[in-house]
Design an enzyme around this catalytic site. Structure first.
Site, PDB file in Angstrom:
ATOM      1  N   ASP A 160       0.779  -0.912   0.215  1.00  0.00           N
ATOM      2  CA  ASP A 160       0.062   0.019  -0.051  1.00  0.00           C
ATOM      3  C   ASP A 160       1.130   1.043  -0.156  1.00  0.00           C
ATOM      4  O   ASP A 160       2.100   1.023   0.066  1.00  0.00           O
ATOM      5  CB  ASP A 160      -0.889   0.193   1.569  1.00  0.00           C
ATOM      6  CG  ASP A 160      -1.470   1.409   1.354  1.00  0.00           C
ATOM      7  OD1 ASP A 160      -2.817   1.536   0.464  1.00  0.00           O
ATOM      8  OD2 ASP A 160      -1.867   1.720   2.744  1.00  0.00           O
ATOM      9  N   SER A 161       0.073   2.372  -0.530  1.00  0.00           N
ATOM     10  CA  SER A 161       1.185   3.963  -0.375  1.00  0.00           C
ATOM     11  C   SER A 161       1.365   4.238   1.101  1.00  0.00           C
ATOM     12  O   SER A 161       2.396   4.730   1.220  1.00  0.00           O
ATOM     13  CB  SER A 161       0.192   4.676  -0.340  1.00  0.00           C
ATOM     14  OG  SER A 161      -1.262   4.814   0.308  1.00  0.00           O
TER      15      SER A 161
ATOM     16  N   GLU B 117      -5.485   9.125   9.728  1.00  0.00           N
ATOM     17  CA  GLU B 117      -5.136   8.853  10.327  1.00  0.00           C
ATOM     18  C   GLU B 117      -3.849   9.888  11.306  1.00  0.00           C
ATOM     19  O   GLU B 117      -3.179   9.609  12.400  1.00  0.00           O
ATOM     20  CB  GLU B 117      -3.739   8.943   9.159  1.00  0.00           C
ATOM     21  CG  GLU B 117      -3.499   8.263   8.050  1.00  0.00           C
ATOM     22  CD  GLU B 117      -2.088   8.133   6.793  1.00  0.00           C
ATOM     23  OE1 GLU B 117      -1.412   9.454   6.935  1.00  0.00           O
ATOM     24  OE2 GLU B 117      -2.039   7.642   5.879  1.00  0.00           O
TER      25      GLU B 117
ATOM     26  N   CYS C 167     -11.314   2.802  -0.614  1.00  0.00           N
ATOM     27  CA  CYS C 167     -10.046   3.646  -0.265  1.00  0.00           C
ATOM     28  C   CYS C 167      -9.625   2.851   1.256  1.00  0.00           C
ATOM     29  O   CYS C 167     -10.737   2.770   1.995  1.00  0.00           O
ATOM     30  CB  CYS C 167     -10.430   4.727   0.728  1.00  0.00           C
ATOM     31  SG  CYS C 167      -8.736   5.132   1.027  1.00  0.00           S
TER      32      CYS C 167
ATOM     33  N   HIS D 179      -8.298   4.055   4.206  1.00  0.00           N
ATOM     34  CA  HIS D 179      -8.695   4.297   5.012  1.00  0.00           C
ATOM     35  C   HIS D 179     -10.184   4.184   5.695  1.00  0.00           C
ATOM     36  O   HIS D 179     -10.155   4.474   6.851  1.00  0.00           O
ATOM     37  CB  HIS D 179      -8.196   5.667   4.978  1.00  0.00           C
ATOM     38  CG  HIS D 179      -6.867   5.744   4.901  1.00  0.00           C
ATOM     39  ND1 HIS D 179      -6.019   4.917   4.177  1.00  0.00           N
ATOM     40  CD2 HIS D 179      -5.551   6.345   5.617  1.00  0.00           C
ATOM     41  CE1 HIS D 179      -4.655   5.400   4.219  1.00  0.00           C
ATOM     42  NE2 HIS D 179      -5.019   6.070   5.482  1.00  0.00           N
TER      43      HIS D 179
HETATM   44  N1  DGL Z   1      -4.669   3.845   0.292  1.00  0.00           N
HETATM   45  C1  DGL Z   1      -4.902   4.622  -1.253  1.00  0.00           C
HETATM   46  C2  DGL Z   1      -6.079   4.365  -1.521  1.00  0.00           C
HETATM   47  O1  DGL Z   1      -6.433   2.565  -0.318  1.00  0.00           O
HETATM   48  C3  DGL Z   1      -5.172   5.980   0.012  1.00  0.00           C
HETATM   49  C4  DGL Z   1      -3.940   6.384   0.941  1.00  0.00           C
HETATM   50  C5  DGL Z   1      -3.130   7.367  -0.560  1.00  0.00           C
HETATM   51  O2  DGL Z   1      -3.711   8.389  -1.558  1.00  0.00           O
HETATM   52  O3  DGL Z   1      -2.327   6.644  -0.435  1.00  0.00           O
HETATM   53  O4  DGL Z   1      -6.124   4.351  -1.813  1.00  0.00           O
END
Ligand code: DGL
Length: 274
Positions: free
Chosen positions: A9-10, A152, A183, A185
């Protein structure tokens, strides 16, 4: 020795998917990479997200993974076809979060009107909307960028998240009967979202994705042979913040976390300046 499943993940968000995987496949070793040096992906262009995702995938491949889970909706939306093509050439399955979420929503909806909430990039890509349309459903996409910061910050209950949820999603009342939390989050904001849309079914793709991964491993004979899976974490920046913020997403403190540098891109600008 069993090879791990790579999950990326990011940043911390994909830990919601990792948690579901650990629950579904308790005997698998999991290797999670949070690309915290390049987060967020959600506001970046498709080309940039593809480049980032390829760098992460290359690193995970060199760590000896047997499958790759793209636990980021934005990375799935932009980069999944590219990553799957490489995965096919290398003989490893690559699973994203969009199709499992769409499958779960297709089962959940009664009226056929399904909304999806995600980052700007995910919504703009239309990956969810197109997949829903292919199943004959009526999609509506809503970008909710502030939800990422709220989750977050741990600001998931009370007036502020409720007002933000109202601003983004209030217009969906009396519309779709199902909302995909598209998403990583957004599952943390379930109570704020549900307070704005009390009659709408909320679909979180994490457990649906874990089930797809289990099926893929089974079909390819890749299920772990020894019991008791372990989990290791890699981050590309800010290890302390990953551990602190990640605890809320994982439900426990991430242990065995290591800082890594991803392989440098090739080409004339990749060298050190002289
Ligand atoms: N993990 C990203 C998503 O699910 C959200 C956070 C980001 O923008 O990197 O799209």
């Amino acid at each position: 020795m069993d090879r791990p499943i790579g999950v990326f993940d990011s940043g911390v968000g994909g830990l919601t998917v990792l948690r579901a995987l650990a629950h579904e496949l308790p005997d698998e070793d999991l290797l999670y990479l949070g690309d915290t040096a390049r987060v967020p992906y959600g506001t970046r262009s498709p080309e940039t997200v593809i480049k980032y995702a390829q760098r992460v995938a290359a690193h995970m491949w060199s760590s000896g993974i047997k499958a790759l889970v793209v636990a980021c909706n934005t990375a799935t939306a932009h980069a999944l076809p590219t990553l799957q093509a490489s995965g096919e050439a290398l003989g490893i399955p690559v699973v994203g979060v969009v199709e499992p979420g769409v499958e779960a929503a297709t089962k959940a909806t009664v009226t056929g009107r399904v909304a999806v909430a995600g980052t700007e990039g995910t919504i703009r890509s239309r990956r969810y909307q197109d997949a829903l349309e292919r199943r004959g459903l009526e999609p509506v996409g809503v970008a909710c960028p502030l939800f990422v910061s709220l989750a977050e910050e741990g600001w998931t209950d009370g007036e502020v998240p409720r007002l933000v949820a109202e601003a983004y999603l209030g217009g969906l009342r009396e519309g779709p009967d199902t909302l995909i939390l598209g998403c990583t989050h957004y599952p943390l904001l379930t109570s704020a979202i549900a307070s704005v849309l009390p009659d709408v079914r909320l679909v979180d793709s994490a457990s649906a994705t874990a089930q797809v991964v289990a099926r893929e491993l089974e079909a390819r004979g890749l299920i772990a042979e020894s019991p008791g899976g372990t989990t290791r974490f890699l981050v590309t920046d800010n290890l302390d913040r990953f551990v602190r913020v990640g605890e809320r997403f994982l439900g426990q403190r991430p242990e065995h976390v290591e800082l890594v540098d991803l392989p440098a891109p090739h080409g004339p600008f990749a060298g050190t300046p002289s």
